[in-house]
Scaffold this motif. Structure first.
Motif, PDB file in Angstrom:
ATOM      1  N   CYS A   6      14.479 -17.300  14.070  1.00  0.00           N
ATOM      2  CA  CYS A   6      15.063 -17.460  15.400  1.00  0.00           C
ATOM      3  C   CYS A   6      14.372 -18.613  16.157  1.00  0.00           C
ATOM      4  O   CYS A   6      13.156 -18.640  16.248  1.00  0.00           O
ATOM      5  CB  CYS A   6      14.904 -16.162  16.187  1.00  0.00           C
ATOM      6  N   LYS A   8      14.263 -19.108  19.260  1.00  0.00           N
ATOM      7  CA  LYS A   8      13.697 -18.671  20.546  1.00  0.00           C
ATOM      8  C   LYS A   8      12.396 -17.892  20.360  1.00  0.00           C
ATOM      9  O   LYS A   8      11.416 -18.140  21.028  1.00  0.00           O
ATOM     10  CB  LYS A   8      14.688 -17.763  21.281  1.00  0.00           C
ATOM     11  N   CYS A   9      12.436 -16.897  19.464  1.00  0.00           N
ATOM     12  CA  CYS A   9      11.265 -16.018  19.350  1.00  0.00           C
ATOM     13  C   CYS A   9      10.635 -16.060  17.965  1.00  0.00           C
ATOM     14  O   CYS A   9       9.662 -15.377  17.702  1.00  0.00           O
ATOM     15  CB  CYS A   9      11.639 -14.583  19.712  1.00  0.00           C
ATOM     16  N   SER A  11      11.633 -14.904  15.211  1.00  0.00           N
ATOM     17  CA  SER A  11      11.825 -13.702  14.401  1.00  0.00           C
ATOM     18  C   SER A  11      12.377 -14.060  13.023  1.00  0.00           C
ATOM     19  O   SER A  11      13.163 -14.982  12.876  1.00  0.00           O
ATOM     20  CB  SER A  11      12.806 -12.776  15.102  1.00  0.00           C
ATOM     21  N   CYS A  23      19.893 -13.118  16.391  1.00  0.00           N
ATOM     22  CA  CYS A  23      18.538 -12.568  16.314  1.00  0.00           C
ATOM     23  C   CYS A  23      18.535 -11.173  16.918  1.00  0.00           C
ATOM     24  O   CYS A  23      18.886 -11.001  18.075  1.00  0.00           O
ATOM     25  CB  CYS A  23      17.567 -13.468  17.069  1.00  0.00           C
ATOM     26  N   CYS A  26      15.595 -10.791  20.068  1.00  0.00           N
ATOM     27  CA  CYS A  26      15.748 -11.311  21.435  1.00  0.00           C
ATOM     28  C   CYS A  26      17.225 -11.478  21.794  1.00  0.00           C
ATOM     29  O   CYS A  26      17.553 -11.955  22.873  1.00  0.00           O
ATOM     30  CB  CYS A  26      14.997 -12.616  21.614  1.00  0.00           C
TER      31      CYS A  26
END
Ligand SMILES: [Zn+2]
Length: 110
Positions: A6, A8-9, A11, A23, A26
């Motif tokens: 991911c 953003k995070c 993952s 994801c 998040c």
């Protein structure tokens, strides 16, 4: 074939949902074909030019360096920068100073 983490995070548990990647951690959804073009950090120099890992830049103004006996002079060349996240978004090594972090707004791409 493995899916990317991911953006953003970071993952690892990303799954495909049609053309989108999702994801579960998040709840971020994105189109991997679009994401490929925007991959990586967007770091702009003092002129608004996008910088990349490995670029060479010069310092555009004299900068005080914490713990150093001298300032970083305007016009100092820095080779092989590395982009990082955060307020000081350039990781580099400067002759006479060693490894340090700079803000991209104080440099110009050569
Ligand atoms: Zn995520």
């Amino acid at each position: 074939m493995s899916l990317p983490n991911c953006p953003k995070c970071n993952s690892e548990y990303v799954y495909e949902d049609g053309i989108l990647l999702v994801c579960p951690e998040c709840a971020y959804e994105w189109d991997p074909n679009e994401a490929a073009e925007e991959e990586g950090l967007v770091v702009l120099d003092s002129n608004g030019t996008r910088l990349s890992d490995g670029d060479s830049v010069t310092i555009v103004k004299n900068l005080k360096v914490k713990g150093a006996s001298k300032d970083l002079k305007q016009g100092t060349r820095i080779k092989n920068i590395r982009l990082v996240e955060g307020n000081h978004n350039i990781d580099c090594k400067i002759d006479g100073f060693g490894a340090m972090k700079l803000k991209s707004e104080f440099v110009k791409k050569i």
